[in-house]
Design a protein around this motif. Structure first.
Motif, PDB file in Angstrom:
ATOM      1  N   TYR A 173       0.973  -1.080  -0.001  1.00 27.43           N
ATOM      2  CA  TYR A 173      -0.098  -0.039   0.077  1.00 27.43           C
ATOM      3  C   TYR A 173       0.874   1.140  -0.047  1.00 27.43           C
ATOM      4  O   TYR A 173       1.712   1.143   0.665  1.00 27.43           O
ATOM      5  N   ASP A 177      -3.002   5.135   1.396  1.00 26.09           N
ATOM      6  CA  ASP A 177      -3.477   3.715   1.455  1.00 26.09           C
ATOM      7  C   ASP A 177      -3.584   2.626   2.679  1.00 26.09           C
ATOM      8  O   ASP A 177      -4.239   1.815   2.664  1.00 26.09           O
ATOM      9  N   LEU A 187      -9.500   1.536   4.808  1.00 21.34           N
ATOM     10  CA  LEU A 187      -8.635   2.428   4.229  1.00 21.34           C
ATOM     11  C   LEU A 187      -9.124   3.963   4.656  1.00 21.34           C
ATOM     12  O   LEU A 187     -10.254   4.122   4.762  1.00 21.34           O
ATOM     13  N   ALA A 209      -5.709   8.349  -3.919  1.00 20.73           N
ATOM     14  CA  ALA A 209      -6.103   7.493  -2.793  1.00 20.73           C
ATOM     15  C   ALA A 209      -6.795   6.263  -3.717  1.00 20.73           C
ATOM     16  O   ALA A 209      -7.821   6.598  -4.688  1.00 20.73           O
ATOM     17  N   SER A 210      -6.545   5.010  -3.510  1.00 18.94           N
ATOM     18  CA  SER A 210      -7.194   3.991  -4.221  1.00 18.94           C
ATOM     19  C   SER A 210      -8.591   3.912  -4.011  1.00 18.94           C
ATOM     20  O   SER A 210      -9.164   3.748  -2.889  1.00 18.94           O
TER      21      SER A 210
END
Length: 343
Positions: A173, A177, A187, A209-210
Motif C-alpha cells: 500500500y 492507502d 482505508l 487514494a485507491s
C-alpha cells in the motif's frame, strides 16, 4: 553539535517517566523547547535552522532505534515511541525538506504501529473527536493544521515512493492507502467518506487514494449511494440532504468512468453477475440527477472524462499526482480538470 544533542537526549530521557510524553501538552512543551534550541543554536553557530532541525530529528530517531535494539527490536512504546511524534511536529513546523530523514521517520512510525492513523485522524475528524475515538490527541493545533501536516507527509511519501506491506497480505500500500488499524483495517478514504469529510476526501483523491476496494464487499461509493437513496423526497417532509454527502459523491464521480454496484447475493449466485451499472439498482438516483447519465451506464462517458481517468492513471503510476499535473503544457483550466478541482 551532533554529540551535544545526542548526549542531551540520553540525559533528558533517562530521568523522564515512561508515560511522560503520553500527554499532548508535554509533547508540545518538548517541541517548543527544541524550537527554541533550533533558533538559538542557528544564531550562535551561524547555521541554517533546517540543519539544526535535521540534527535534532536524527537524534530522536537514534534514541528510538537504540531503545528498540536493546529490546530485541521491539518498541518499548511510551516515551520511547512518542518521541517520534515530537520529531514529526518539528519536521512540519520547520518544513524540513530532507526527504531521507522524513522517510526514515515515517518508516519508524510504521514499523511500530503498522498504520499511520495518527497522522490521518486529526485531518478527518478534527482534534477533539480523535481523543474519544482512539485516546490520542493530535499534536497539531487544529483540523486545518492537521490537513496541512497530512499534505506535508503525503508529499514526502510520494517523493520517496513509499509502499508498505500490511498484515498477512502481500499487497503493498502507498502511504495514503495504509489501512487504519483502530478503525477495522479500512482505508483512510473510506473513513473520510463515512464521516462525510468532503474536503479531506478531495485531497485524498487528488493524491491518488485507491478506489480499488475489496470486491467482496460494497465500496464506500456504494455505501454513500445507499445513504442518499434512503432520503425521502416527499415535498411535505422537506428533508434536506446534507451538502457534504453530495459533495463527496460529486468528487468520487470525477475519478471513475461508470458507477457499478454489487448485485444482491442471491442474484449473483443465480446468474453469476456480480456488478451492474447503477441505473439498474438505483434508478431514482438517476432521476434525481444525483448521478449524471454519463456515469450511470445508460449513455457513454464523455471523452474528456475518459481522458482524465486515463491520464491520472499514468501520472499515478509514475508517482506524479497531483503536482505532476502542473508540469503538463496544457491550459490551467485543463490542469484544474485533471486535478479534480472542477467537473
Amino acid at each position: 553539535m551532533e554529540v551535544v544533542i545526542d548526549a542531551y537526549f540520553d540525559k533528558l530521557f533517562e530521568g523522564m517517566e515512561r508515560d511522560y510524553l503520553v500527554s499532548r501538552h508535554k509533547r508540545r512543551q518538548l517541541v517548543k523547547y527544541f524550537s527554541d534550541v533550533i533558533n538559538s543554536t542557528s544564531k550562535a553557530e551561524n547555521l541554517e535552522t533546517s540543519d539544526v532541525c535535521e540534527r535534532i530529528v536524527m537524534s530522536a530517531l537514534r534514541y528510538h532505534n537504540i531503545t528498540m535494539s536493546e529490546n530485541s527490536s521491539v518498541c518499548l512504546l511510551g516515551k520511547f515511541h512518542n518521541i517520534l511524534y515530537v520529531a514529526a511536529k518539528l519536521c512540519y513546523d520547520w518544513n524540513l525538506s530532507n526527504n531521507k530523514i522524513v522517510i526514515r521517520l515515517l518508516n519508524d512510525i510504521y514499523y511500530c504501529e503498522k498504520t499511520f492513523e495518527r497522522i490521518f485522524i486529526g485531518a478527518i475528524f478534527g482534534i477533539r473527536v480523535t481523543h474519544f475515538l482512539s485516546g490520542w490527541k493530535s499534536d497539531f493545533e487544529d483540523r486545518d493544521e492537521n490537513i496541512r501536516a497530512l499534505i506535508y507527509f503525503l508529499d514526502h511519501s510520494i517523493e520517496g515512493k513509499l509502499k508498505y506491506i500490511t498484515g498477512l497480505s502481500s499487497i503493498k500500500y502507498r502511504f495514503i492507502d495504509v489501512p487504519m488499524e483502530s478503525y477495522g483495517q479500512i482505508l483512510p478514504v473510506r473513513v473520510a467518506i463515512q464521516h462525510g469529510a468532503s474536503d479531506i476526501l478531495l485531497i485524498m483523491l487528488r493524491y491518488g487514494a485507491s478506489m480499488e476496494f475489496d470486491k467482496s464487499m460494497p465500496s464506500p461509493l456504494e455505501n454513500l449511494l445507499t445513504r442518499l437513496n434512503e432520503f425521502d423526497i416527499d415535498q411535505e417532509n422537506k428533508q434536506i440532504i446534507p451538502n457534504n454527502l453530495l459533495r463527496c459523491l460529486r468528487f468520487l464521480l470525477r475519478t471513475i468512468p461508470i458507477v457499478y454496484v454489487m448485485t444482491p447475493e442471491h442474484i449473483a449466485n443465480e446468474c453469476g453477475i456480480v456488478h451492474v451499472p447503477i441505473y439498474e439498482m438505483y434508478p431514482n438516483l438517476i432521476e434525481r440527477k444525483f448521478v449524471p447519465l454519463e456515469r450511470s451506464g445508460r449513455v457513454p462517458p464523455e471523452l474528456c472524462h475518459l481522458c482524465r481517468c486515463c491520464i491520472r492513471k499514468r501520472l499515478f503510476d509514475n508517482w506524479a499526482l497531483p503536482h505532476g499535473i502542473r508540469a503538463l503544457h496544457i491550459p490551467e483550466s485543463l490542469q484544474n480538470y485533471l486535478d479534480l478541482l472542477q467537473d
